[in-house]
Scaffold this active site. Sequence first.
Site, short mmCIF file in Angstrom:
data_model
loop_
_atom_site.label_atom_id
_atom_site.label_comp_id
_atom_site.label_asym_id
_atom_site.label_seq_id
_atom_site.Cartn_x
_atom_site.Cartn_y
_atom_site.Cartn_z
N TYR A 74 -13.12 0.48 9.78
CA TYR A 74 -12.33 0.84 10.12
C TYR A 74 -11.44 0.16 11.61
O TYR A 74 -10.30 -0.17 11.67
CB TYR A 74 -11.13 1.61 9.28
N GLY B 11 0.24 -1.29 0.06
CA GLY B 11 0.25 0.06 0.08
C GLY B 11 0.86 1.59 -0.32
O GLY B 11 0.70 2.16 0.95
N1 LIG Z 1 -2.87 8.72 7.37
C1 LIG Z 1 -3.11 8.35 8.68
O1 LIG Z 1 -2.87 9.82 9.58
C2 LIG Z 1 -2.87 7.51 9.01
C3 LIG Z 1 -3.21 7.42 10.82
C4 LIG Z 1 -3.30 6.45 11.09
C5 LIG Z 1 -3.18 5.26 10.63
N2 LIG Z 1 -2.55 4.80 9.30
C6 LIG Z 1 -2.31 3.59 8.78
O2 LIG Z 1 -1.35 3.92 8.10
C7 LIG Z 1 -1.27 3.16 7.29
C8 LIG Z 1 -1.19 3.39 5.68
O3 LIG Z 1 -1.83 5.22 5.82
P1 LIG Z 1 -2.08 5.84 4.70
O4 LIG Z 1 -2.78 7.53 5.29
O5 LIG Z 1 -0.50 6.18 4.07
O6 LIG Z 1 -3.63 5.42 3.53
P2 LIG Z 1 -4.13 5.20 2.05
O7 LIG Z 1 -5.14 5.07 1.91
O8 LIG Z 1 -3.59 6.75 1.54
O9 LIG Z 1 -3.01 4.38 1.48
C9 LIG Z 1 -3.68 3.39 1.48
C10 LIG Z 1 -2.89 2.27 -0.13
O10 LIG Z 1 -3.54 0.95 -0.17
C11 LIG Z 1 -3.54 0.44 -1.34
N3 LIG Z 1 -3.95 -0.58 -0.98
C12 LIG Z 1 -5.87 -0.50 -1.31
N4 LIG Z 1 -6.11 -1.85 -1.93
C13 LIG Z 1 -4.83 -2.68 -2.26
C14 LIG Z 1 -4.92 -4.73 -1.89
N5 LIG Z 1 -5.72 -5.01 -1.77
N6 LIG Z 1 -4.10 -4.71 -2.09
C15 LIG Z 1 -2.25 -4.09 -1.96
N7 LIG Z 1 -3.17 -2.49 -1.56
C16 LIG Z 1 -4.06 -1.89 -1.31
C17 LIG Z 1 -3.94 2.15 -1.65
O11 LIG Z 1 -3.56 1.68 -3.23
C18 LIG Z 1 -3.33 3.09 -1.14
O12 LIG Z 1 -2.10 3.34 -1.99
C19 LIG Z 1 -2.60 2.31 7.23
O13 LIG Z 1 -2.83 1.07 7.10
C20 LIG Z 1 -3.65 3.57 7.81
O14 LIG Z 1 -5.04 2.95 8.00
C21 LIG Z 1 -2.37 6.02 8.78
C1 LIG Z 2 -6.07 8.86 12.24
C2 LIG Z 2 -6.54 7.51 11.01
O1 LIG Z 2 -6.24 6.42 11.22
C3 LIG Z 2 -6.81 8.16 9.67
N1 LIG Z 2 -6.08 9.29 9.44
C4 LIG Z 2 -8.28 8.64 10.11
O2 LIG Z 2 -8.88 9.25 9.25
O3 LIG Z 2 -8.78 7.24 9.18
#
Ligand SMILES: NC(=O)c1ccc[n+]([C@@H]2O[C@H](COP(=O)([O-])OP(=O)(O)OC[C@H]3O[C@@H](n4cnc5c(N)ncnc54)[C@H](O)[C@@H]3O)[C@@H](O)[C@H]2O)c1
Ligand SMILES: C[C@@H](O)[C@H](N)C(=O)O
Length: 369
Positions: free
Chosen positions: A191, A58
């Site tokens: 989620y 991802g």
């Molecule tokens: N961004 C935040 O604020 C935040 C906060 C807490 C946790 N997280 C966690 O960090 C991780 C990364 O977050 P992000 O913000 O970069 O997420 P994002 O939604 O920006 O990116 C997720 C990626 O997963 C890919 N994806 C979807 N289906 C897929 C599949 N079947 N196979 C492979 N890839 C697939 C998508 O194409 C996308 O590029 C996630 O697990 C998210 O839960 C993010």
């Molecule tokens: C907090 C985090 O998991 C993500 N940015 C969301 O809002 O869903």
Amino acid sequence: MLFIRMLRRVGQSPACGCWTPVLPVRFLGVSPRQIPADANFHSASLPGTDHPRVLITGGLGQLGVGLANLLRKRFGKDNVVLSDIRKPPDHVFHSGPFIYSDILDYKNLREIVVNNRITWLFHYSALLSAIGEANVSLARAVNITGLHNILDVAAEHNLRLFVPSTIGAFGPTSPRNPTPDLCIQRPRTIYGVSKVHAELMGEYYHYRYGLDFRCLRYPGIISADSQPGGGTTDYAVRIFHDAAKHGKFECNLEARTRLPMMYIDDCLRATLEVMEAPAESLSMRTYNVSAMSFTPEELAQEVLKHVPEFQITYNVDAVRQAIADSWPMKFDDSNARKDWGWKHDFDLPELVTTMLNFHGSETRVAQAN
Ligand SMILES: NC(=O)c1ccc[n+]([C@@H]2O[C@H](COP(=O)([O-])OP(=O)(O)OC[C@H]3O[C@@H](n4cnc5c(N)ncnc54)[C@H](O)[C@@H]3O)[C@@H](O)[C@H]2O)c1
Ligand SMILES: C[C@@H](O)[C@H](N)C(=O)O
């Protein structure tokens, strides 16, 4: 009863009198293959100056490219393979190894791990909170079934595995100010449910099969050069672009909604630090990490210091607001600070200066300074 029967079948290791870790049946083929009792489960093989061989799933979302850049600086460009199901932009494609990987395809995952001799896996694929509510069945598939594939491939190949969790793994019945590592977790989004499942499954695989599973609960992450993927905290990324370009911003959360947040550099550094932490320093496998907490109102006040004509208005999105109202307001990350020395660099003033400098070099921010 079933669980007890299963444990009986596994038996005890004659050498140490403890349970012998056994791989899950699904990847064993016809005859169960046992992991040797003396296998070093708690650290991936890093003899001498050997670097880990890393896979990021991802990787084209908000966080993956930044993580790849950080890890490539540390371990070498060719030791970090970025993957996703989307087509990478040119600059990403040319910055290091990129590969197609669908986490719902177990055979594809296994092939990538074997062919690239992967030793560390950062599992970033997910559907975030707001977009997950709009597509529950896809979120369930990617966040839960996909995670099962990741756990199995990691256990099968003795990988060190990082899976991020989130403030969204808590719910309205959790203590919200502050939220400790261990407390009631009854999230109300698919989620959040999938992330609690990931925390519990990872820890189960750790204790049951010796998987080196490490997990951080991230706050809302704020980045300048990558866009958020459909979460509840997205407003805190978009506000900077709109403030710098247009001098105004329409916020989809109420003015007084307090949530934990973190600048992306802190988030990615925390991720690398917990992966490099000696196993004996980790008293837990899932840690809260925190930096700051603010409301849209407080963030707008800080932006005003740089963009004097800035105006914020509110047009509340009911789905996102209900989610935010059930999430922690402040994270207690004292265990991360105590166990492996976590310390954030960015508080609200540094965050705002950094973000506006990025977006505003040729706009009203630059003119105001
Ligand atoms: N961004 C935040 O604020 C935040 C906060 C807490 C946790 N997280 C966690 O960090 C991780 C990364 O977050 P992000 O913000 O970069 O997420 P994002 O939604 O920006 O990116 C997720 C990626 O997963 C890919 N994806 C979807 N289906 C897929 C599949 N079947 N196979 C492979 N890839 C697939 C998508 O194409 C996308 O590029 C996630 O697990 C998210 O839960 C993010
Ligand atoms: C907090 C985090 O998991 C993500 N940015 C969301 O809002 O869903």
